[in-house]
Design a protein around this motif. Structure first.
Motif, PDB file in Angstrom:
ATOM      1  N   THR A 173     -13.109  -8.898   3.005  1.00 54.84           N
ATOM      2  CA  THR A 173     -11.721  -9.325   2.814  1.00 54.84           C
ATOM      3  C   THR A 173     -10.871  -8.093   2.507  1.00 54.84           C
ATOM      4  O   THR A 173     -11.288  -7.223   1.749  1.00 54.84           O
ATOM      5  N   ILE A 174      -9.700  -8.031   3.125  1.00 47.50           N
ATOM      6  CA  ILE A 174      -8.855  -6.838   2.954  1.00 47.50           C
ATOM      7  C   ILE A 174      -7.512  -7.212   2.345  1.00 47.50           C
ATOM      8  O   ILE A 174      -6.908  -8.207   2.721  1.00 47.50           O
ATOM      9  N   THR A 175      -7.076  -6.410   1.382  1.00 45.04           N
ATOM     10  CA  THR A 175      -5.736  -6.538   0.823  1.00 45.04           C
ATOM     11  C   THR A 175      -4.943  -5.324   1.276  1.00 45.04           C
ATOM     12  O   THR A 175      -5.393  -4.193   1.093  1.00 45.04           O
ATOM     13  N   HIS A 176      -3.788  -5.584   1.897  1.00 44.83           N
ATOM     14  CA  HIS A 176      -2.998  -4.478   2.470  1.00 44.83           C
ATOM     15  C   HIS A 176      -1.924  -3.976   1.497  1.00 44.83           C
ATOM     16  O   HIS A 176      -1.332  -4.762   0.770  1.00 44.83           O
ATOM     17  N   TYR A 177      -1.692  -2.671   1.554  1.00 43.10           N
ATOM     18  CA  TYR A 177      -0.595  -2.047   0.803  1.00 43.10           C
ATOM     19  C   TYR A 177       0.071  -1.026   1.729  1.00 43.10           C
ATOM     20  O   TYR A 177      -0.635  -0.312   2.455  1.00 43.10           O
ATOM     21  N   PRO A 178       1.412  -0.915   1.665  1.00 43.08           N
ATOM     22  CA  PRO A 178       2.038   0.195   2.394  1.00 43.08           C
ATOM     23  C   PRO A 178       1.733   1.509   1.670  1.00 43.08           C
ATOM     24  O   PRO A 178       1.423   1.498   0.468  1.00 43.08           O
ATOM     25  N   LEU A 179       1.850   2.628   2.392  1.00 38.41           N
ATOM     26  CA  LEU A 179       1.492   3.934   1.819  1.00 38.41           C
ATOM     27  C   LEU A 179       2.199   4.197   0.488  1.00 38.41           C
ATOM     28  O   LEU A 179       1.578   4.677  -0.470  1.00 38.41           O
ATOM     29  N   HIS A 180       3.493   3.853   0.398  1.00 37.77           N
ATOM     30  CA  HIS A 180       4.232   4.199  -0.832  1.00 37.77           C
ATOM     31  C   HIS A 180       3.788   3.362  -2.034  1.00 37.77           C
ATOM     32  O   HIS A 180       4.211   3.623  -3.151  1.00 37.77           O
ATOM     33  N   GLU A 181       2.954   2.342  -1.802  1.00 38.89           N
ATOM     34  CA  GLU A 181       2.420   1.565  -2.938  1.00 38.89           C
ATOM     35  C   GLU A 181       0.999   1.981  -3.299  1.00 38.89           C
ATOM     36  O   GLU A 181       0.223   1.202  -3.857  1.00 38.89           O
ATOM     37  N   ALA A 182       0.653   3.230  -2.995  1.00 32.49           N
ATOM     38  CA  ALA A 182      -0.711   3.712  -3.272  1.00 32.49           C
ATOM     39  C   ALA A 182      -1.053   3.593  -4.763  1.00 32.49           C
ATOM     40  O   ALA A 182      -2.169   3.224  -5.130  1.00 32.49           O
ATOM     41  N   THR A 183      -0.082   3.897  -5.632  1.00 27.22           N
ATOM     42  CA  THR A 183      -0.363   3.805  -7.072  1.00 27.22           C
ATOM     43  C   THR A 183      -0.669   2.368  -7.469  1.00 27.22           C
ATOM     44  O   THR A 183      -1.596   2.103  -8.247  1.00 27.22           O
TER      45      THR A 183
END
Ligand SMILES: [Zn+2]
Ligand SMILES: [Zn+2]
Length: 408
Positions: free
Chosen positions: A379-389
């Protein structure tokens, strides 16, 4: 004049032999720059900062390959790196720091990387079959390339100068990644997505190496003793889930009973629903549960345990339940101090071993297995690059079901 020019995506790649005659157009292409965004760790524990970086293609080393990132996994190793240390004692202040291991900041984290080949250095172009636009994954555990371990295909164990991406070199929390050598770039089969590809060299490779390690015990128990092999899997997050899928695939002709163990009932329910385990056990790290376990499983002990958490508590649980000649593979890096009654180590002929990522050969084997067994990602949860923290914070708090992936 022996002169090959590879143009693609408006970028030139040059291989020059003999007399060099450089055309004006080519100079212009090599002068081209890529401007790209990267999330950078400048101080341990602080939020990552967004930076715009610049790379002239002429600066790319002869052995290097430039990858345009399409997916980057967010891993517990990134969380440890973010904080700057691993716990190695019984308390949270007993730690070993990354700086003691020679790892310095600022650095772009991220070692789970898949993307598209954007540019190839001249030497890498000669030695590899890489083409611009190839869909690839990056094996991030780069080594010096010269020592005996690197020569033997084990750069992850390099004893001279490791070049791990996301730790020692800039990694995948970035729109572009420079890979030091083409041998660390693997073409993705068509059926393997970028997201899946990004996860393979860390979580899946680690799980695969651990699963491979069980083979002598599995064969001894199944073929010689003709018994069902009891395998405990502690930690049912992303890496644990990979191990469950790989167990089914690698030992599909062996009688194996897999017991999934976690402190989270939700994670237990998740793997049960997917049919990845035969039995489960809910761990309570504040309790001594050896008797409870033995009562539940008719005094059956583990022939093998893979511990993807690896804390003081899980180590105690696993070692207290190993059978004679049992094997414990410690994989997780949550840290702590493990204690064992030494006479029982001897009398039980117990094997305790560690496993860290995997070799280049294992990486190749894993790609074949993923394709032949049609394994999908967890299962994958996605985040945009700027939400790395935020992705790191969520992972630390155990809020990510399966695996977090930065998308581009
Ligand atoms: Zn990882
Ligand atoms: Zn080396």
């Amino acid at each position: 004049m022996d002169f090959k020019v590879f143009f693609s995506h408006s970028i030139a790649h040059v291989q020059i032999r003999g007399i060099i005659r450089v055309e004006q157009k080519l100079i212009m292409e090599l002068e081209k720059e890529v401007l790209y965004k990267a999330c950078v760790l400048t101080s341990h524990g602080d939020d990552l900062t967004d930076e715009t970086r610049r790379l002239k293609l002429s600066e790319l080393g002869a052995d290097e390959v430039l990858i345009r990132t399409k997916a980057a996994g967010v891993c517990h190793t990134d969380v440890h790196f973010w904080h700057g240390n691993y716990q190695v004692g019984k308390t949270k202040d007993q730690v070993v720091s990354f700086s003691e291991r020679g790892i310095s900041l600022p650095r772009v984290p991220g070692h789970e990387i898949a993307g598209e080949v954007y540019a190839v250095g001249t030497q890498a172009m000669k030695e590899s079959r890489l083409t611009i636009g190839d869909r690839v994954l990056v094996y991030p555990w780069a080594g010096c390339g010269k020592c005996a371990l690197c020569e033997a295909g084990n750069p992850h164990m390099c004893s001279v100068s490791g070049q791990d991406l996301g730790l020692i070199r800039d990694g995948g929390f970035s729109e572009f990644v420079r890979v030091p050598n083409h041998r660390y770039v693997f073409k993705l089969p068509d059926v393997v997505s970028y997201e899946m590809g990004a996860l393979l060299p860390c979580g899946a490779l680690t799980a695969y190496s651990a699963v491979k390690k069980l083979r002598p015990v599995v064969e001894e128990i199944a073929q010689v003793q003709k018994l069902e092999v009891t395998v405990g899997v502690i930690g049912l997050g992303g890496v644990g889930q990979w191990s469950l899928k790989l167990l089914q695939c690698v030992y599909k002709d062996k009688p194996i009973r897999v017991i999934g163990i976690d402190i989270s009932q939700a994670k237990i329910d998740h793997v049960l629903k997917q049919g990845l385990v035969q039995s489960t056990f809910l761990l309570d790290v504040d309790k001594e549960q050896t008797d409870e376990f033995l009562a539940k499983f008719d005094n059956q002990r583990f022939h093998c345990v893979m511990d993807f958490v690896n804390t003081t508590e899980t180590f105690r649980f696993a070692t207290s339940l190993l059978s004679s000649s049992g094997l414990l593979v410690c994989v997780g890096l949550h840290g702590g101090l493990g204690e064992i009654q030494l006479p029982f180590l001897v009398l039980g002929c117990i094997t305790i071993t560690g496993m860290y990522t995997g070799s280049l050969t294992s990486m190749k084997e894993l790609l074949d297995i993923v394709t032949s067994c049609s394994l999908g990602p967890p299962t994958i949860t996605h985040y945009p690059l700027h939400e790395a923290t935020k992705a790191l914070q969520d992972l630390e708090k155990g809020k990510v079901m399966g695996r977090g992936i930065l998308t581009f």
